[in-house]
Design a protein around this motif. Structure first.
Motif, PDB file in Angstrom:
ATOM      1  N   LEU A 197      33.739  35.779  58.149  1.00  0.00           N
ATOM      2  CA  LEU A 197      34.776  36.809  58.265  1.00  0.00           C
ATOM      3  C   LEU A 197      35.729  36.764  57.064  1.00  0.00           C
ATOM      4  O   LEU A 197      36.063  37.801  56.487  1.00  0.00           O
ATOM      5  CB  LEU A 197      35.548  36.640  59.568  1.00  0.00           C
ATOM      6  CG  LEU A 197      36.652  37.656  59.824  1.00  0.00           C
ATOM      7  CD1 LEU A 197      36.077  39.068  59.906  1.00  0.00           C
ATOM      8  CD2 LEU A 197      37.389  37.320  61.097  1.00  0.00           C
ATOM      9  N   VAL A 198      36.153  35.565  56.671  1.00  0.00           N
ATOM     10  CA  VAL A 198      37.036  35.413  55.517  1.00  0.00           C
ATOM     11  C   VAL A 198      36.346  35.914  54.256  1.00  0.00           C
ATOM     12  O   VAL A 198      36.953  36.607  53.434  1.00  0.00           O
ATOM     13  CB  VAL A 198      37.490  33.941  55.363  1.00  0.00           C
ATOM     14  CG1 VAL A 198      38.214  33.724  54.056  1.00  0.00           C
ATOM     15  CG2 VAL A 198      38.351  33.527  56.530  1.00  0.00           C
ATOM     16  N   TYR A 199      35.061  35.585  54.098  1.00  0.00           N
ATOM     17  CA  TYR A 199      34.312  36.032  52.929  1.00  0.00           C
ATOM     18  C   TYR A 199      34.250  37.561  52.871  1.00  0.00           C
ATOM     19  O   TYR A 199      34.467  38.171  51.827  1.00  0.00           O
ATOM     20  CB  TYR A 199      32.894  35.443  52.944  1.00  0.00           C
ATOM     21  CG  TYR A 199      32.154  35.653  51.646  1.00  0.00           C
ATOM     22  CD1 TYR A 199      32.223  34.711  50.639  1.00  0.00           C
ATOM     23  CD2 TYR A 199      31.391  36.804  51.417  1.00  0.00           C
ATOM     24  CE1 TYR A 199      31.559  34.899  49.428  1.00  0.00           C
ATOM     25  CE2 TYR A 199      30.730  36.996  50.219  1.00  0.00           C
ATOM     26  CZ  TYR A 199      30.820  36.047  49.235  1.00  0.00           C
ATOM     27  OH  TYR A 199      30.166  36.227  48.037  1.00  0.00           O
ATOM     28  N   LEU A 200      33.951  38.186  53.994  1.00  0.00           N
ATOM     29  CA  LEU A 200      33.874  39.646  54.032  1.00  0.00           C
ATOM     30  C   LEU A 200      35.217  40.294  53.724  1.00  0.00           C
ATOM     31  O   LEU A 200      35.279  41.296  52.994  1.00  0.00           O
ATOM     32  CB  LEU A 200      33.362  40.112  55.392  1.00  0.00           C
ATOM     33  CG  LEU A 200      31.898  39.805  55.684  1.00  0.00           C
ATOM     34  CD1 LEU A 200      31.564  40.156  57.129  1.00  0.00           C
ATOM     35  CD2 LEU A 200      30.985  40.537  54.731  1.00  0.00           C
ATOM     36  N   ILE A 201      36.284  39.738  54.243  1.00  0.00           N
ATOM     37  CA  ILE A 201      37.618  40.278  53.959  1.00  0.00           C
ATOM     38  C   ILE A 201      37.936  40.147  52.477  1.00  0.00           C
ATOM     39  O   ILE A 201      38.418  41.105  51.847  1.00  0.00           O
ATOM     40  CB  ILE A 201      38.682  39.575  54.830  1.00  0.00           C
ATOM     41  CG1 ILE A 201      38.512  39.988  56.289  1.00  0.00           C
ATOM     42  CG2 ILE A 201      40.094  39.902  54.342  1.00  0.00           C
ATOM     43  CD1 ILE A 201      39.339  39.180  57.262  1.00  0.00           C
ATOM     44  N   LEU A 202      37.663  38.976  51.899  1.00  0.00           N
ATOM     45  CA  LEU A 202      37.905  38.787  50.468  1.00  0.00           C
ATOM     46  C   LEU A 202      37.042  39.715  49.626  1.00  0.00           C
ATOM     47  O   LEU A 202      37.472  40.196  48.576  1.00  0.00           O
ATOM     48  CB  LEU A 202      37.667  37.325  50.075  1.00  0.00           C
ATOM     49  CG  LEU A 202      38.714  36.337  50.559  1.00  0.00           C
ATOM     50  CD1 LEU A 202      38.284  34.915  50.226  1.00  0.00           C
ATOM     51  CD2 LEU A 202      40.066  36.640  49.955  1.00  0.00           C
ATOM     52  N   TRP A 203      35.818  39.975  50.060  1.00  0.00           N
ATOM     53  CA  TRP A 203      34.917  40.872  49.354  1.00  0.00           C
ATOM     54  C   TRP A 203      35.546  42.254  49.191  1.00  0.00           C
ATOM     55  O   TRP A 203      35.478  42.878  48.145  1.00  0.00           O
ATOM     56  CB  TRP A 203      33.611  40.957  50.102  1.00  0.00           C
ATOM     57  CG  TRP A 203      32.496  41.725  49.450  1.00  0.00           C
ATOM     58  CD1 TRP A 203      32.556  42.519  48.329  1.00  0.00           C
ATOM     59  CD2 TRP A 203      31.139  41.751  49.868  1.00  0.00           C
ATOM     60  NE1 TRP A 203      31.326  43.042  48.057  1.00  0.00           N
ATOM     61  CE2 TRP A 203      30.429  42.582  48.988  1.00  0.00           C
ATOM     62  CE3 TRP A 203      30.451  41.170  50.915  1.00  0.00           C
ATOM     63  CZ2 TRP A 203      29.075  42.849  49.117  1.00  0.00           C
ATOM     64  CZ3 TRP A 203      29.102  41.422  51.038  1.00  0.00           C
ATOM     65  CH2 TRP A 203      28.428  42.246  50.150  1.00  0.00           C
ATOM     66  N   PHE A 204      36.189  42.730  50.251  1.00  0.00           N
ATOM     67  CA  PHE A 204      36.780  44.066  50.208  1.00  0.00           C
ATOM     68  C   PHE A 204      38.180  44.091  49.599  1.00  0.00           C
ATOM     69  O   PHE A 204      38.595  45.113  49.053  1.00  0.00           O
ATOM     70  CB  PHE A 204      36.795  44.682  51.606  1.00  0.00           C
ATOM     71  CG  PHE A 204      35.421  45.033  52.089  1.00  0.00           C
ATOM     72  CD1 PHE A 204      34.725  46.088  51.521  1.00  0.00           C
ATOM     73  CD2 PHE A 204      34.813  44.295  53.083  1.00  0.00           C
ATOM     74  CE1 PHE A 204      33.444  46.398  51.947  1.00  0.00           C
ATOM     75  CE2 PHE A 204      33.528  44.608  53.523  1.00  0.00           C
ATOM     76  CZ  PHE A 204      32.840  45.665  52.953  1.00  0.00           C
ATOM     77  N   ILE A 205      38.910  42.983  49.669  1.00  0.00           N
ATOM     78  CA  ILE A 205      40.280  42.948  49.158  1.00  0.00           C
ATOM     79  C   ILE A 205      40.339  42.606  47.666  1.00  0.00           C
ATOM     80  O   ILE A 205      41.119  43.204  46.929  1.00  0.00           O
ATOM     81  CB  ILE A 205      41.129  41.936  49.961  1.00  0.00           C
ATOM     82  CG1 ILE A 205      41.339  42.462  51.369  1.00  0.00           C
ATOM     83  CG2 ILE A 205      42.470  41.696  49.301  1.00  0.00           C
ATOM     84  CD1 ILE A 205      42.064  41.490  52.263  1.00  0.00           C
ATOM     85  N   MET A 206      39.534  41.642  47.227  1.00  0.00           N
ATOM     86  CA  MET A 206      39.581  41.205  45.830  1.00  0.00           C
ATOM     87  C   MET A 206      38.984  42.262  44.920  1.00  0.00           C
ATOM     88  O   MET A 206      37.862  42.706  45.143  1.00  0.00           O
ATOM     89  CB  MET A 206      38.790  39.901  45.646  1.00  0.00           C
ATOM     90  CG  MET A 206      39.446  38.672  46.198  1.00  0.00           C
ATOM     91  SD  MET A 206      38.383  37.201  46.130  1.00  0.00           S
ATOM     92  CE  MET A 206      38.137  36.984  44.387  1.00  0.00           C
ATOM     93  N   PRO A 207      39.707  42.649  43.866  1.00  0.00           N
ATOM     94  CA  PRO A 207      39.121  43.596  42.916  1.00  0.00           C
ATOM     95  C   PRO A 207      38.069  42.888  42.056  1.00  0.00           C
ATOM     96  O   PRO A 207      38.116  41.674  41.860  1.00  0.00           O
ATOM     97  CB  PRO A 207      40.305  44.021  42.063  1.00  0.00           C
ATOM     98  CG  PRO A 207      41.269  42.889  42.146  1.00  0.00           C
ATOM     99  CD  PRO A 207      41.068  42.283  43.508  1.00  0.00           C
ATOM    100  N   GLU A 208      37.113  43.645  41.577  1.00  0.00           N
ATOM    101  CA  GLU A 208      36.078  43.091  40.712  1.00  0.00           C
ATOM    102  C   GLU A 208      36.581  43.093  39.288  1.00  0.00           C
ATOM    103  O   GLU A 208      37.235  44.048  38.852  1.00  0.00           O
ATOM    104  CB  GLU A 208      34.788  43.911  40.818  1.00  0.00           C
ATOM    105  CG  GLU A 208      33.612  43.265  40.144  1.00  0.00           C
ATOM    106  CD  GLU A 208      32.317  43.977  40.463  1.00  0.00           C
ATOM    107  OE1 GLU A 208      31.410  43.327  41.003  1.00  0.00           O
ATOM    108  OE2 GLU A 208      32.231  45.174  40.185  1.00  0.00           O
ATOM    109  N   GLU A 209      36.301  42.010  38.546  1.00  0.00           N
ATOM    110  CA  GLU A 209      36.754  41.954  37.164  1.00  0.00           C
ATOM    111  C   GLU A 209      36.011  42.968  36.326  1.00  0.00           C
ATOM    112  O   GLU A 209      34.898  43.381  36.655  1.00  0.00           O
ATOM    113  CB  GLU A 209      36.595  40.544  36.597  1.00  0.00           C
ATOM    114  CG  GLU A 209      35.170  40.105  36.345  1.00  0.00           C
ATOM    115  CD  GLU A 209      35.060  38.692  35.795  1.00  0.00           C
ATOM    116  OE1 GLU A 209      36.088  38.056  35.547  1.00  0.00           O
ATOM    117  OE2 GLU A 209      33.927  38.240  35.644  1.00  0.00           O
TER     118      GLU A 209
END
Length: 66
Positions: free
Chosen positions: A50-62
């Protein structure tokens, strides 16, 4: 230089979340992945997927430039 938390485009296995966290913290990405998976499996109180999925959508891609 200001460090920013971003998903990596070069050092990724799924979405670049662990690679981005490792780059931000100055750690080796493979070691961070191993620790993240072990903590996720061994701890019922840590919802790793769940944490990974949330970070996937919240963190911008470089970007290509960094």
């Amino acid at each position: 230089m200001e460090k920013k938390l971003k998903r990596t485009i070069n050092d990724k296995m799924i979405a670049g979340v662990c690679g981005g966290l490792a780059k931000y913290l100055g750690w080796d990405a493979d070691k961070l992945r191993i620790v993240y998976v072990l903590v996720s499996i061994l701890s019922a109180a840590f919802p790793g997927l769940l944490v990974y999925l949330i970070l996937w959508f919240i963190m911008p891609e470089e970007t290509e430039l960094g």
